[in-house]
Design an enzyme around this catalytic site. Structure first.
Site, short mmCIF file in Angstrom:
data_model
loop_
_atom_site.label_atom_id
_atom_site.label_comp_id
_atom_site.label_asym_id
_atom_site.label_seq_id
_atom_site.Cartn_x
_atom_site.Cartn_y
_atom_site.Cartn_z
N ASP A 189 1.10 -1.23 -0.09
CA ASP A 189 0.11 -0.11 -0.19
C ASP A 189 0.86 1.39 -0.05
OD1 ASP A 189 -2.39 1.74 0.94
OD2 ASP A 189 -3.39 -0.18 0.82
N HIS A 216 -3.39 6.08 3.64
CA HIS A 216 -4.25 4.84 3.21
C HIS A 216 -3.83 3.64 3.76
CE1 HIS A 216 -6.09 2.02 0.16
NE2 HIS A 216 -6.96 3.04 0.33
N SER A 246 -11.15 -0.97 -1.14
CA SER A 246 -9.83 -0.82 -0.45
C SER A 246 -10.18 -1.41 1.07
CB SER A 246 -9.31 0.55 -0.54
OG SER A 246 -8.50 0.56 -1.63
#
Length: 716
Positions: A313, A366, A577
């Protein structure tokens, strides 16, 4: 019916007069031939429109042709209605078609649907010009579904009770009732015990009665798996053949009595575990997938096998207090594989995948958000800032022996290259890769790899990523990837790569079954679904939580970072996600508990225990269904309710009310539906999941079949 000209009408009347069989020939002189006839004048078309009602009754559509002299346009049409023509001049002519299911409320309790559509109109010119708007109200009668949900009779009790009593009292029936072995009581032991020698004498007598039981069983040809002395005169013996052991021991003259060692069962369900962390009540995704039962199961200590989940990520914030101790750090396998340095947030590949601050960055981290879903700490955190929460959120894996391996491939602008992702997949699986010209491999190969990233590229362009997925799978890793947030049906890669597990997103519906998130891509490679939250443009608030006095949106709350203040925080995000790491976390728990031992077995278990949503069987929207953590991990029951859910083929869910006798009546649109009546053992409000008793029926409603009675649905 059309109108006839007067001359034709006269001819028809003449023929009718001559058709009587009892008439005589006419003697009067013939009538003179008719002269020319002037057609009756027609009324001019109206130059205004008026409000009206358009009743569909139980028809799917109706055609309108309203006289009008001017132009018109439909400016507001309810979402459940479709017009064949939106505007025109002259008569207002179109066909209106209803999709009733789109207007059916969750409770399915409206027999008649009604909604207005607005038309604007104009006519005439100059001083005669006129214009306005009108409301045409469309009504549609719904179709009827009736039935009743019944549950099996259950014995009541407070603490413990036996299995159902056998109908006969012979030894075979007693054994069938549920026994792990037999309890043998021998005739009174000789002698008495004095205070000075009590301990020694008891020990001697226990040894003696154990030897005696061994001789009794051996002479009868029965092998005891384990013999446990209970007193100076009795022992418990585990045996495979309980009836044979009972018969043999009763024939032994030294035995006073022998009975089955009956298995007792708890009558009350265990209470689900509810985290006490500050924001845990807002993390609705975990109860939805049965984690209250799973976290209760964890208290037995069975989740001890070490498992690594790689999160490929944006990298991670190692300094987030809610992730302390949950990560493999630099020097332990963590890796930054970004080769580009032009974005101002990297210095090439190295062993520090910290998600950095860059000038102008306003988004959170994220990768930190994804990681928190899997592994955020439970309980108190280290103090990190004046206003920071001391407890924050929780992760799915709680105290299981699971750690996250952060691998950075997405830069601070949200972009990643396919080549970096391919290298990261291989590295996460423990395969050797070249980093800065040096071959290296992680000391902590990941059994599960999570990829909350992707794009709508082609299979040909994704070839290198797909090759990496296949190599990682061959190396023993389960590769889980987000299916994509494209609001469509395009496959996203790497999720669509052969061997990857593409995960779709669901959100709450307000009923007993979730629905697909509007943004979640649907395509043939989708295998599973997990909570990813509601469309941010329509934000549902079905979870029941509140924050700062406002209804909490159905979004996923997890760990993140405030780059403006440079301190840890917690953020709401939605997307596939957020769904993908929930599948990865459950896969890790299956391996940690030992329910499964490899990637193939883990995926098979996930698919087999998923809650089927939408159309029966695997479909492009949900794959095999919503992950069910409690069923997958054989967690204990934490509730015992029963209920009913209805779903149409598009995955819409409806929740008709049950009366005190379990009866229901639902008013629905046309279509094919699944009705599932069942029990809820994991407390997630979804009935009849894997491992729960259920009764499922499929039925179709339409104008030709406007009512269906399902009769009794028995949740057993």
């Amino acid at each position: 019916m059309s109108r006839h000209p007067a001359s034709v009408l006269l001819s028809l009347l003449t023929l009718a007069l001559l058709s009587g069989c009892d008439l005589t020939p006419a003697t009067d002189p013939p009538a003179p031939a008719p002269g020319p006839v002037t057609p009756a004048p027609t009324s001019p078309a109206p130059t205004t429109l008026a409000d009206r009602t358009v009743p569909l009754a139980q028809a799917a559509s109706a055609t309108l042709d309203v006289p009008f002299s001017g132009t018109w346009s439909a400016v507001s049409v309810p979402a459940w209605l479709r017009l064949s023509q939106q505007a025109g001049s002259g008569n207002v002519a179109f066909t209106v078609t209803a999709d009733r299911s789109l207007a059916t409320p969750l409770a399915a309790d409206q027999q008649t649907l009604s909604a207005p559509m607005t038309l604007s109109w104009s006519s005439g010119t100059g001083s005669a010009a006129r214009s306005g708007t009108v409301t045409w109200t469309v009504t549609a009668t719904q179709y009827s579904l009736t039935g009743r949900v019944t549950a099996p009779a259950q014995a009541q009790g407070n603490d413990i009770g036996t299995a159902a009593p056998p109908t006969r009292t012979d030894t075979a029936s007693l054994a069938a009732a549920g026994a792990s072995g037999v309890i043998v009581r021998y005739r009174a032991a000789a002698g008495t015990l004095s205070a000075q020698t009590q301990v020694q004498q008891v020990q001697t007598q226990l040894q003696a009665v154990t030897r005696q039981a061994t001789r009794s069983l051996t002479s009868a040809g029965i092998t005891g798996q384990a013999i446990r002395p209970l007193s100076s005169r009795s022992v418990a013996v585990q045996v495979n053949d309980v009836p044979a052991a009972l018969a043999a021991l009763r024939a032994d003259p030294s035995v006073e009595s022998v009975t089955p060692d009956v298995i007792l069962r708890a009558q009350a369900t265990a209470a689900p575990v509810t985290p006490t962390d500050q924001y845990a009540p807002l993390q609705w995704a975990y109860p939805l997938t049965g984690y209250g039962a799973v976290w209760r199961d964890m208290e037995g200590g069975a989740y001890s096998r070490a498992v690594t989940v790689a999160v490929i990520d944006t990298g991670i914030r190692f300094d987030h207090p809610d992730l302390k101790g949950q990560l493999w750090r630099p020097g332990e396998g963590a890796m930054d594989l970004i080769t580009e340095t032009s974005n101002g947030d990297g210095d090439g590949p190295d062993t520090d995948p910290t998600d950095p601050a860059v000038t102008g960055r306003s988004t959170g981290s994220h990768g930190t958000h994804v990681t928190g879903i899997i592994a955020a700490r439970w309980g108190l955190n280290d103090a990190s800032c004046a206003m920071c929460s001391l407890t924050g959120v929780v992760g799915a894996t709680r105290n299981a022996n699971v750690k996250v391996l952060p691998i950075r491939v997405i830069d601070a602008t949200g972009n990643a290259t396919e080549s970096d992702v391919a290298v990261a997949i291989r590295y996460a699986a423990g395969l050797p890769v070249s980093v800065n010209g040096v071959m290296t491999r992680t000391p902590h190969a990941a059994q599960v790899i999570n990829l909350s990233l992707g794009g709508a590229t082609s299979a040909a362009n994704a070839q290198e990523m797909c090759s990496a997925v296949q190599e990682a799978t061959a190396a023993g890793s389960l590769v889980v990837a987000a299916a994509g947030n494209g609001y469509g049906t395009l496959p996203y890669y790497p999720a669509a790569c052969p061997g990857a597990v593409a995960v779709a997103s669901v959100t709450l519906s307000g009923g007993s079954a979730p629905i697909r998130s509007a943004f979640s891509n649907a395509y043939p490679q989708v295998q599973l679904a997990a909570p990813g939250g509601a469309d941010p443009y329509t934000q549902g608030t079905f979870n029941g939580g509140t924050l700062n006095g406002q209804a909490f949106p159905d979004m996923i709350l997890s760990t993140s970072w405030d780059y403006q203040k440079n301190e840890p925080n917690y953020e709401l995000e939605v997307g596939t996600s957020q769904a993908s790491p929930q599948v990865a976390a459950l896969a890790a728990l299956l391996l940690s508990k030992g329910v499964t031992t490899d990637a193939a077995g883990t995926l098979a278990r996930l698919n087999a225990t998923a809650t089927d949503l939408g159309a029966a069987g695997r479909d492009d929207q949900f794959g095999y269904g919503l992950i069910n953590a409690a069923a997958a991990l054989n967690a204990p029951a934490v509730s015992s309710g029963h209920g009913l859910s209805l779903q149409d083929a598009r995955g819409q869910t409806f929740q008709p009310a049950l009366d005190a006798l379990g009866r229901f009546q639902a008013w629905l649109g046309d279509g094919t539906y699944r009705a599932v009546a069942g029990e809820d053992l994991n407390g997630n409000g979804i009935y009849g999941e894997s491992g729960e008793r259920r009764d499922e029926r499929t039925f179709t409603l339409s104008a030709t079949q406007p009512s269906v009675d399902l009769g009794d649905l028995q949740a057993r």
